[in-house]
Design a protein around this motif. Structure first.
Motif, PDB file in Angstrom:
ATOM      1  N   GLY A 167       3.257   1.241  -1.330  1.00  0.00           N
ATOM      2  CA  GLY A 167       1.969   0.755  -0.850  1.00  0.00           C
ATOM      3  C   GLY A 167       0.917   0.933  -1.927  1.00  0.00           C
ATOM      4  N   GLU A 205      10.694   1.435  -2.219  1.00  0.00           N
ATOM      5  CA  GLU A 205      10.020   0.878  -1.049  1.00  0.00           C
ATOM      6  C   GLU A 205      11.071   0.276  -0.130  1.00  0.00           C
ATOM      7  OE1 GLU A 205       7.876  -0.282   1.859  1.00  0.00           O
ATOM      8  OE2 GLU A 205       6.868   0.791   0.245  1.00  0.00           O
ATOM      9  N   ARG A 206      10.990   0.579   1.145  1.00  0.00           N
ATOM     10  CA  ARG A 206      12.004   0.069   2.079  1.00  0.00           C
ATOM     11  C   ARG A 206      11.760  -1.372   2.500  1.00  0.00           C
ATOM     12  NH1 ARG A 206      10.861   3.218   7.744  1.00  0.00           N
ATOM     13  NH2 ARG A 206       8.618   3.029   7.618  1.00  0.00           N
ATOM     14  N   ASN A 207      10.504  -1.816   2.493  1.00  0.00           N
ATOM     15  CA  ASN A 207      10.205  -3.189   2.907  1.00  0.00           C
ATOM     16  C   ASN A 207      10.450  -4.150   1.754  1.00  0.00           C
ATOM     17  OD1 ASN A 207       9.273  -2.496   5.543  1.00  0.00           O
ATOM     18  ND2 ASN A 207       7.367  -1.783   4.621  1.00  0.00           N
ATOM     19  N   ASP A 208      10.842  -5.363   2.098  1.00  0.00           N
ATOM     20  CA  ASP A 208      11.094  -6.375   1.063  1.00  0.00           C
ATOM     21  C   ASP A 208       9.922  -7.340   0.922  1.00  0.00           C
ATOM     22  OD1 ASP A 208      11.339  -7.715   3.428  1.00  0.00           O
ATOM     23  OD2 ASP A 208      13.287  -8.605   2.983  1.00  0.00           O
ATOM     24  N   HIS A 209       8.780  -6.975   1.501  1.00  0.00           N
ATOM     25  CA  HIS A 209       7.590  -7.822   1.416  1.00  0.00           C
ATOM     26  C   HIS A 209       6.351  -6.931   1.278  1.00  0.00           C
ATOM     27  CE1 HIS A 209       8.042  -6.661   5.621  1.00  0.00           C
ATOM     28  NE2 HIS A 209       6.728  -6.767   5.709  1.00  0.00           N
ATOM     29  N   VAL A 264       2.933  -5.513   2.502  1.00  0.00           N
ATOM     30  CA  VAL A 264       2.248  -5.312   3.774  1.00  0.00           C
ATOM     31  C   VAL A 264       0.835  -5.866   3.656  1.00  0.00           C
ATOM     32  CG1 VAL A 264       1.446  -3.575   5.418  1.00  0.00           C
ATOM     33  CG2 VAL A 264       3.638  -3.277   4.255  1.00  0.00           C
TER      34      VAL A 264
END
Length: 52
Positions: free
Chosen positions: A15, A36-40, A42
Motif C-alpha cells: 500500500g 503484496e497479496r492483492n493483484d491490483h 486498492v
C-alpha cells in the motif's frame, strides 16, 4: 569500525505506506522486496497521512 555489510529487507504490504518506505530504504542503497497479496491497486487506501 564501520561494517560494509548491508542486509536485504522485505516489506509486507504494497500500500502507500509500504511503497513509500520501500522507496526511502532503496534510496539508501539497501535492497528491498515488497510483498503484496492483492493483484491490483486498492483505490481507497486506509492511510491518510505520511510523515517522511
Amino acid at each position: 569500525m564501520e561494517s560494509s555489510t548491508k542486509a536485504a529487507l522485505v516489506i509486507v504490504g504494497g500500500g502507500p505506506v509500504g511503497i513509500l518506505n520501500a522507496l526511502g530504504i532503496a534510496r539508501q542503497g539497501i535492497p528491498v522486496t515488497v510483498l503484496e497479496r492483492n493483484d491490483h491497486v486498492v483505490r481507497a487506501p486506509r492511510a491518510v497521512v505520511y510523515h517522511w
